[in-house]
Design an enzyme around this catalytic site. Structure first.
Site, PDB file in Angstrom:
ATOM      1  N   GLY A  73     -11.366   5.383  10.922  1.00  0.00           N
ATOM      2  CA  GLY A  73      -9.916   5.440  11.144  1.00  0.00           C
ATOM      3  C   GLY A  73      -9.500   6.888  10.987  1.00  0.00           C
ATOM      4  O   GLY A  73     -10.252   7.794  11.335  1.00  0.00           O
ATOM      5  N   HIS A 113     -12.675   2.790   0.745  1.00  0.00           N
ATOM      6  CA  HIS A 113     -12.606   1.826   1.856  1.00  0.00           C
ATOM      7  C   HIS A 113     -13.439   0.582   1.540  1.00  0.00           C
ATOM      8  O   HIS A 113     -13.875  -0.127   2.454  1.00  0.00           O
ATOM      9  CB  HIS A 113     -13.150   2.397   3.185  1.00  0.00           C
ATOM     10  CG  HIS A 113     -12.326   3.471   3.811  1.00  0.00           C
ATOM     11  ND1 HIS A 113     -12.902   4.513   4.505  1.00  0.00           N
ATOM     12  CD2 HIS A 113     -10.998   3.671   3.867  1.00  0.00           C
ATOM     13  CE1 HIS A 113     -11.955   5.315   4.970  1.00  0.00           C
ATOM     14  NE2 HIS A 113     -10.794   4.828   4.579  1.00  0.00           N
ATOM     15  N   ASN A 132       0.877  -1.174   0.000  1.00  0.00           N
ATOM     16  CA  ASN A 132       0.000   0.000   0.000  1.00  0.00           C
ATOM     17  C   ASN A 132       0.912   1.221   0.000  1.00  0.00           C
ATOM     18  O   ASN A 132       1.497   1.565   1.023  1.00  0.00           O
ATOM     19  CB  ASN A 132      -0.884  -0.055   1.248  1.00  0.00           C
ATOM     20  CG  ASN A 132      -1.837   1.126   1.335  1.00  0.00           C
ATOM     21  OD1 ASN A 132      -1.802   2.036   0.512  1.00  0.00           O
ATOM     22  ND2 ASN A 132      -2.677   1.119   2.357  1.00  0.00           N
ATOM     23  N   ARG A 175      -9.636  15.594   7.271  1.00  0.00           N
ATOM     24  CA  ARG A 175     -10.521  16.007   6.171  1.00  0.00           C
ATOM     25  C   ARG A 175     -11.867  16.488   6.716  1.00  0.00           C
ATOM     26  O   ARG A 175     -12.395  15.927   7.676  1.00  0.00           O
ATOM     27  CB  ARG A 175     -10.785  14.824   5.225  1.00  0.00           C
ATOM     28  CG  ARG A 175      -9.601  14.492   4.360  1.00  0.00           C
ATOM     29  CD  ARG A 175      -9.884  13.260   3.510  1.00  0.00           C
ATOM     30  NE  ARG A 175      -8.827  12.292   3.712  1.00  0.00           N
ATOM     31  CZ  ARG A 175      -8.942  10.975   3.523  1.00  0.00           C
ATOM     32  NH1 ARG A 175     -10.074  10.457   3.083  1.00  0.00           N
ATOM     33  NH2 ARG A 175      -7.926  10.183   3.743  1.00  0.00           N
ATOM     34  N   ARG A 207      -2.765  -2.197  -3.259  1.00  0.00           N
ATOM     35  CA  ARG A 207      -3.981  -1.423  -3.000  1.00  0.00           C
ATOM     36  C   ARG A 207      -3.950  -0.175  -3.886  1.00  0.00           C
ATOM     37  O   ARG A 207      -3.000   0.601  -3.843  1.00  0.00           O
ATOM     38  CB  ARG A 207      -4.030  -1.000  -1.537  1.00  0.00           C
ATOM     39  CG  ARG A 207      -5.238  -0.154  -1.244  1.00  0.00           C
ATOM     40  CD  ARG A 207      -5.240   0.354   0.172  1.00  0.00           C
ATOM     41  NE  ARG A 207      -6.449   1.142   0.392  1.00  0.00           N
ATOM     42  CZ  ARG A 207      -6.530   2.116   1.285  1.00  0.00           C
ATOM     43  NH1 ARG A 207      -5.499   2.423   2.047  1.00  0.00           N
ATOM     44  NH2 ARG A 207      -7.652   2.782   1.416  1.00  0.00           N
ATOM     45  N   GLU A 236      -7.690  -5.155   5.948  1.00  0.00           N
ATOM     46  CA  GLU A 236      -7.679  -4.879   4.517  1.00  0.00           C
ATOM     47  C   GLU A 236      -6.591  -5.674   3.804  1.00  0.00           C
ATOM     48  O   GLU A 236      -6.767  -6.089   2.659  1.00  0.00           O
ATOM     49  CB  GLU A 236      -7.488  -3.368   4.291  1.00  0.00           C
ATOM     50  CG  GLU A 236      -8.721  -2.589   4.719  1.00  0.00           C
ATOM     51  CD  GLU A 236      -8.504  -1.083   4.800  1.00  0.00           C
ATOM     52  OE1 GLU A 236      -7.937  -0.625   5.800  1.00  0.00           O
ATOM     53  OE2 GLU A 236      -8.894  -0.377   3.853  1.00  0.00           O
TER      54      GLU A 236
HETATM   55  P1  ADP Z   1      -5.855   4.720   8.823  1.00  0.00           P
HETATM   56  O1  ADP Z   1      -7.054   5.397   8.270  1.00  0.00           O
HETATM   57  O2  ADP Z   1      -4.608   5.553   8.755  1.00  0.00           O
HETATM   58  O3  ADP Z   1      -5.677   3.282   8.396  1.00  0.00           O
HETATM   59  P2  ADP Z   1      -6.487   3.594  11.428  1.00  0.00           P
HETATM   60  O4  ADP Z   1      -7.684   2.807  11.085  1.00  0.00           O
HETATM   61  O5  ADP Z   1      -5.241   2.856  11.818  1.00  0.00           O
HETATM   62  O6  ADP Z   1      -6.161   4.704  10.369  1.00  0.00           O
HETATM   63  O7  ADP Z   1      -6.897   4.559  12.641  1.00  0.00           O
HETATM   64  C1  ADP Z   1      -5.954   5.409  13.234  1.00  0.00           C
HETATM   65  C2  ADP Z   1      -6.661   6.239  14.278  1.00  0.00           C
HETATM   66  O8  ADP Z   1      -7.279   5.377  15.225  1.00  0.00           O
HETATM   67  C3  ADP Z   1      -5.739   7.096  15.124  1.00  0.00           C
HETATM   68  O9  ADP Z   1      -5.456   8.339  14.521  1.00  0.00           O
HETATM   69  C4  ADP Z   1      -6.558   7.306  16.386  1.00  0.00           C
HETATM   70  O10 ADP Z   1      -7.403   8.417  16.232  1.00  0.00           O
HETATM   71  C5  ADP Z   1      -7.409   6.069  16.460  1.00  0.00           C
HETATM   72  N1  ADP Z   1      -7.029   5.163  17.541  1.00  0.00           N
HETATM   73  C6  ADP Z   1      -6.094   4.201  17.538  1.00  0.00           C
HETATM   74  N2  ADP Z   1      -6.019   3.594  18.728  1.00  0.00           N
HETATM   75  C7  ADP Z   1      -6.930   4.201  19.518  1.00  0.00           C
HETATM   76  C8  ADP Z   1      -7.349   4.050  20.890  1.00  0.00           C
HETATM   77  N3  ADP Z   1      -6.802   3.120  21.687  1.00  0.00           N
HETATM   78  N4  ADP Z   1      -8.326   4.869  21.337  1.00  0.00           N
HETATM   79  C9  ADP Z   1      -8.888   5.797  20.538  1.00  0.00           C
HETATM   80  N5  ADP Z   1      -8.535   5.988  19.253  1.00  0.00           N
HETATM   81  C10 ADP Z   1      -7.580   5.209  18.759  1.00  0.00           C
END
Ligand code: ADP
Length: 386
Positions: free
Chosen positions: A194, A164, A11, A225, A75, A372
């Site tokens: 995420g 997604h 990715n 965003r 991806r 994913e």
């Molecule tokens: P991406 O869209 O980059 O794949 P992810 O699905 O890995 O992102 O999500 C990342 C986000 O998840 C982080 O920026 C944070 O806001 C949130 N996150 C990760 N762990 C936790 C947690 N333990 N509690 C709350 N939010 C979390």
């Protein structure tokens, strides 16, 4: 001995390369990693990043030649109007992807670089692209079409593509498996929260709507965003505030959302600010959180109306899997609509798929970790099997 086959999943972003080695048949991950800061320091370019990833695999005792790799999965964010099946890469496909780049100028070009580099370094393996838009290819026209003149949409391939998709498909299938119910029998809402965030409404395995549009900017409030915004704001910023379109685009993509309102991208830090920041930090962070939740509830409400009867709502991705407060606030007060969260289940952390609603709740609420990379690995295996 039956050898297990593995897929290398890549990715590529403009400055990062995420990699995984997965076994599509067993569902296990042999390795996951990320090479960051491409273009800075020792990682001069994407080829150097891929070689660094191989170095990390070797350090972990995973030798490329004996890994049983059968394909490399890539991806790709945008498949445009016509590409949606997992597709084996050849030169013609690269040319088609290049022609699509204007539809996804931030995302597709680095993915294409990643594919070309990987083909050069691993020329003997089939390379397969899997599109983030694929799952939503057949959205009903009422959901896919923007209300602008048809000839403009047609000439410029403007529609709501959705993104997604790999995650929405995977998570909705996992939800059916968890409930031991046929996918075809379920009305589902999937909330992929995420850094990027999107929602989908799915009937019997077929998506009926999703919150992202022609680009991944529409819909929910995200880490950086804005999500939905009156297009009038964009014209106003351009015409009256003197911002260039490029500046507006960067602002809406990279400096908006939870970051723009509350000063943090990461929900863990946002909560910390709400709890223990200075008075003004606290107020800003609270507003960011409230705007995020308000938008999320609007989408949930609209999808409940779209589906009529909702069997299951599933939270996934970093925020959805980990943030109990977001889940609670997204669904609070909806008992009259058949949604009853069990606070105790919601507050207990776990890494595996789980129910967080009362057993008596007419709508089941689940938390399911997305994967994913595995979904892409499986799509690749399917593509090379024919
Ligand atoms: P991406 O869209 O980059 O794949 P992810 O699905 O890995 O992102 O999500 C990342 C986000 O998840 C982080 O920026 C944070 O806001 C949130 N996150 C990760 N762990 C936790 C947690 N333990 N509690 C709350 N939010 C979390």
């Amino acid at each position: 001995m039956i050898s297990t086959r593995t897929v290398l999943v890549l990715n590529c972003g403009s400055s990062s390369l995420k990699y995984s080695v997965v076994e599509p048949d067993s569902g296990s991950h042999l390795a996951d990693g990320i090479i960051e800061r491409i273009g800075a320091g020792p990682i001069a370019d994407h080829e150097a990043a891929l070689r660094a990833a191989f170095g990390e695999l070797a350090d972990a005792g995973l030798d490329l030649d004996s890994l049983g790799l059968v394909a490399v999965g890539h991806r790709v964010v945008h498949g445009g109007p016509d590409l949606y099946r997992p597709t084996i890469v050849d030169d013609a496909l690269i040319a088609t992807l290049e022609a699509l780049s204007p539809l996804a100028p931030l995302h597709n070009p680095p993915a294409i670089i990643g594919i070309e580099v990987a083909r050069k370094v691993l020329p003997d393996l089939p390379h397969v692209v899997v599109f983030d838009t694929a799952y939503f290819h057949d959205l009903p026209p009422a959901a896919a079409q923007y209300a602008i003149p048809r000839e403009v949409s047609a000439q410029w391939n403007i529609r709501r593509y959705g993104f997604h998709g790999t995650s929405h498909r995977y998570v909705s299938e996992q939800a059916a498996e968890f409930l031991q119910a046929p996918l075809e029998s379920l009305n589902q809402i999937v909330l992929h929260l995420g850094n990027g965030a999107s929602a989908s409404a799915i009937v019997g395995g077929r998506p009926q709507d999703t919150s992202m549009g022609m680009t991944p900017m529409e819909g929910l409030v995200m880490g950086t965003r804005s999500g939905d915004i009156d297009p009038g704001v964009i014209m106003y910023l351009n015409r009256t505030a003197g911002m260039s379109m490029a500046e507006v685009e960067t602002m809406l993509n990279r400096r908006s959302g939870v970051l723009g309102l509350g000063g943090e991208i990461d929900f863990r830090l946002l909560h910390r600010r709400i709890e223990s920041g200075s008075e003004s930090d606290r107020a800003e962070a609270q507003l960011a959180y409230d705007v995020y939740i308000h938008r999320l509830r609007k989408y949930i409400g609209s999808y409940l109306a779209l589906l009529g009867n909702t069997d299951v709502i599933t939270f996934t991705a970093g925020v959805g899997e980990n943030d109990a407060a977001v889940r609670r606030d997204a669904l609070s007060g909806l008992a009259p609509l058949g949604i009853e969260l069990d606070e105790h289940l919601n507050d207990s952390p776990a890494r595996s798929p789980r129910r967080i609603s009362f057993e008596t709740s007419p709508t089941t609420v689940l938390v399911i970790p997305t994967d994913e990379e595995m979904a892409i690995g499986r799509a690749c295996a399917g593509a090379i099997d024919g």
